[in-house]
Design an enzyme around this catalytic site. Sequence first.
Site, PDB file in Angstrom:
ATOM      1  N   GLU A 160      62.581   9.921  64.017  1.00  0.00           N
ATOM      2  CA  GLU A 160      61.972   8.588  64.144  1.00  0.00           C
ATOM      3  C   GLU A 160      61.209   8.480  65.469  1.00  0.00           C
ATOM      4  O   GLU A 160      61.565   7.683  66.331  1.00  0.00           O
ATOM      5  CB  GLU A 160      63.068   7.515  64.089  1.00  0.00           C
ATOM      6  N   PRO A 161      60.183   9.282  65.655  1.00  0.00           N
ATOM      7  CA  PRO A 161      59.479   9.241  66.940  1.00  0.00           C
ATOM      8  C   PRO A 161      58.578   8.012  67.074  1.00  0.00           C
ATOM      9  O   PRO A 161      57.928   7.605  66.120  1.00  0.00           O
ATOM     10  CB  PRO A 161      58.630  10.518  66.890  1.00  0.00           C
ATOM     11  N   GLY A 162      58.564   7.442  68.247  1.00  0.00           N
ATOM     12  CA  GLY A 162      57.671   6.319  68.525  1.00  0.00           C
ATOM     13  C   GLY A 162      56.839   6.636  69.745  1.00  0.00           C
ATOM     14  O   GLY A 162      55.672   7.006  69.666  1.00  0.00           O
ATOM     15  N   ARG A 163      57.488   6.556  70.902  1.00  0.00           N
ATOM     16  CA  ARG A 163      56.783   6.754  72.174  1.00  0.00           C
ATOM     17  C   ARG A 163      56.018   8.083  72.215  1.00  0.00           C
ATOM     18  O   ARG A 163      54.883   8.126  72.685  1.00  0.00           O
ATOM     19  CB  ARG A 163      57.812   6.730  73.316  1.00  0.00           C
ATOM     20  N   GLY A 212      63.184   9.035  70.512  1.00  0.00           N
ATOM     21  CA  GLY A 212      63.640   9.148  71.898  1.00  0.00           C
ATOM     22  C   GLY A 212      62.955  10.191  72.746  1.00  0.00           C
ATOM     23  O   GLY A 212      63.147  10.208  73.964  1.00  0.00           O
ATOM     24  N   CYS A 230      52.078 -15.815  87.695  1.00  0.00           N
ATOM     25  CA  CYS A 230      52.871 -16.380  88.782  1.00  0.00           C
ATOM     26  C   CYS A 230      54.299 -15.832  88.778  1.00  0.00           C
ATOM     27  O   CYS A 230      55.261 -16.574  88.533  1.00  0.00           O
ATOM     28  CB  CYS A 230      52.887 -17.900  88.671  1.00  0.00           C
ATOM     29  N   TYR A 250      55.034   0.609  73.419  1.00  0.00           N
ATOM     30  CA  TYR A 250      55.754  -0.539  73.977  1.00  0.00           C
ATOM     31  C   TYR A 250      54.874  -1.309  74.962  1.00  0.00           C
ATOM     32  O   TYR A 250      55.349  -1.833  75.962  1.00  0.00           O
ATOM     33  CB  TYR A 250      57.085  -0.086  74.616  1.00  0.00           C
TER      34      TYR A 250
HETATM   35  N1  PLP Z   1      64.700   4.813  66.181  1.00  0.00           N
HETATM   36  C1  PLP Z   1      65.421   3.774  66.627  1.00  0.00           C
HETATM   37  C2  PLP Z   1      66.602   3.340  65.835  1.00  0.00           C
HETATM   38  C3  PLP Z   1      65.082   3.116  67.802  1.00  0.00           C
HETATM   39  O1  PLP Z   1      65.819   2.087  68.236  1.00  0.00           O
HETATM   40  C4  PLP Z   1      63.944   3.553  68.529  1.00  0.00           C
HETATM   41  C5  PLP Z   1      63.547   2.910  69.787  1.00  0.00           C
HETATM   42  O2  PLP Z   1      64.198   2.171  70.405  1.00  0.00           O
HETATM   43  C6  PLP Z   1      63.197   4.621  68.021  1.00  0.00           C
HETATM   44  C7  PLP Z   1      63.601   5.230  66.860  1.00  0.00           C
HETATM   45  C8  PLP Z   1      61.972   5.124  68.712  1.00  0.00           C
HETATM   46  O3  PLP Z   1      62.249   5.611  69.975  1.00  0.00           O
HETATM   47  P1  PLP Z   1      61.130   6.326  70.816  1.00  0.00           P
HETATM   48  O4  PLP Z   1      59.979   5.419  70.888  1.00  0.00           O
HETATM   49  O5  PLP Z   1      61.749   6.569  72.132  1.00  0.00           O
HETATM   50  O6  PLP Z   1      60.796   7.611  70.112  1.00  0.00           O
END
Ligand code: PLP
Length: 458
Positions: free
Chosen positions: A290-293, A239, A360, A389
């Site tokens: 759990e970092p993604g973004r 997050g 379109c 994303y």
């Molecule tokens: N963990 C869970 C359970 C998620 O649903 C998400 C994204 O929706 C993430 C981690 C990664 O979030 P972020 O990309 O904001 O770090």
Amino acid sequence: MHNFHYKNGKLFCESIAVESLAQQAGTPLYVYSQKTLVENIRRLETAMAPVNPHLCYAVKANASLGILSLMAQLGIGFDVVSIGELKKVKQAGGKTEQCVFAGVGKTEEEINAALDLGIYAFNVESIPELERINRLAKKQDKKAPVAIRVNPNVDAKTHAKITTGTYENKFGIAFEEVASVYQKAHSKYKNIHLKGVQIHIGSQLTNVAPFAKAVKKMAPLVTQLRAEYGLEFFSIGGGLGIVYNQALESGSADWWHNEGKNYASPEKLAKALIPLLKPLTASGVKVLMEPGRFVVGNAGILVTRVEYIKQTGKKNFVIVDAAMNDLIRPALYESYHQIVPLKKSRTEKTFKADVVGPICESGDRFCQNREISEVKEGDLLAIMSAGAYGMTMASNYNGRPIPAEVLVNDKEADYLRIRESIQTSWRYEGIPGWLIPEEKTLPPNKRKRTPKNKKENI
Ligand code: PLP
């Protein structure tokens, strides 16, 4: 921070001019900086070092096989939400036993496959799911490792479509019910190994206060579950937000210390969370993130070519060859992406325009009424901070092939993915036999099968 910057008026990714990549690979093209990816992981690890977190990269943010391979080589784990993601992690060289498996709708097939592969934990989102996992684990004569995803009912103060931690959302088990669910699972579900609890309140949080609020609320519960059931870990989810409008000059670090100071960062997150987490780790609880973004967002750009400049009575439209099928975030969330030319014009003139794709849909738009650099047909533009994303949500809408992706490593660059061909974009489709003129008079079992690997007629 990232490693895209101008040198002599040209946009570089690390040591390579982005224009040269676009010339070779064509557009639309995703370009990623490996250095940025590595730095982001290290920065998070360093900031949070006092609680020694185990990072599980959220695959949904960017699931490129090459990027997963890099993450695996950095020694981190993964957060997956489907068996497809889990198998891809394995294919990339990741360890399934370092994977957490989240998601509200895990199918029996997925649970069985995850039990076969052996994962770190299922992040369980409901009681029916817990019952299903217990039943399937029993059939395999196994104990399924499980964490309860807790919905702490804390508003992440982010976009409604990426808020996940309130009782309006479908995620997790309500905070007030977790202790009794743990107790029930402990006494009733003999094929469950209760290992942890997890939260994830939303994505793109630009303020650390909601994280702190959620962790503060969770800490006593974690302590209680540790004492009663020997809980092993607490995952604080992902997050952490990124800055979508960073300066691109070589002095962008200064920008961070000035304008960027209002944004969430790993260091601010650490300052807010370490005092709350330290007592838990001191009692033996392991912290997961759990970092993604944060890892991949600013590490990637989408490069696109200007096809037309169109002037209507009211507005200017810059029509580019990328579209919402390549990067849906602006259409889906009205999200902001900085848009810059690969070559700076000497005059540095600007004009007000909408940058739009060819699809379109009126929503196929990367920005609206924005003052951007003056551009002409054929110019190349970079849509910044498109690493997270972006590609994972790409589609074939309007018959458009999925774009190519390139990874840069200092002076080297290579494809993460080649551009899909038009023909391969429909490779899994077929025409029912009765619609094929030369086949339609034949009995169903004599008709040709399309696609070729289709086993039988339904
Ligand atoms: N963990 C869970 C359970 C998620 O649903 C998400 C994204 O929706 C993430 C981690 C990664 O979030 P972020 O990309 O904001 O770090």
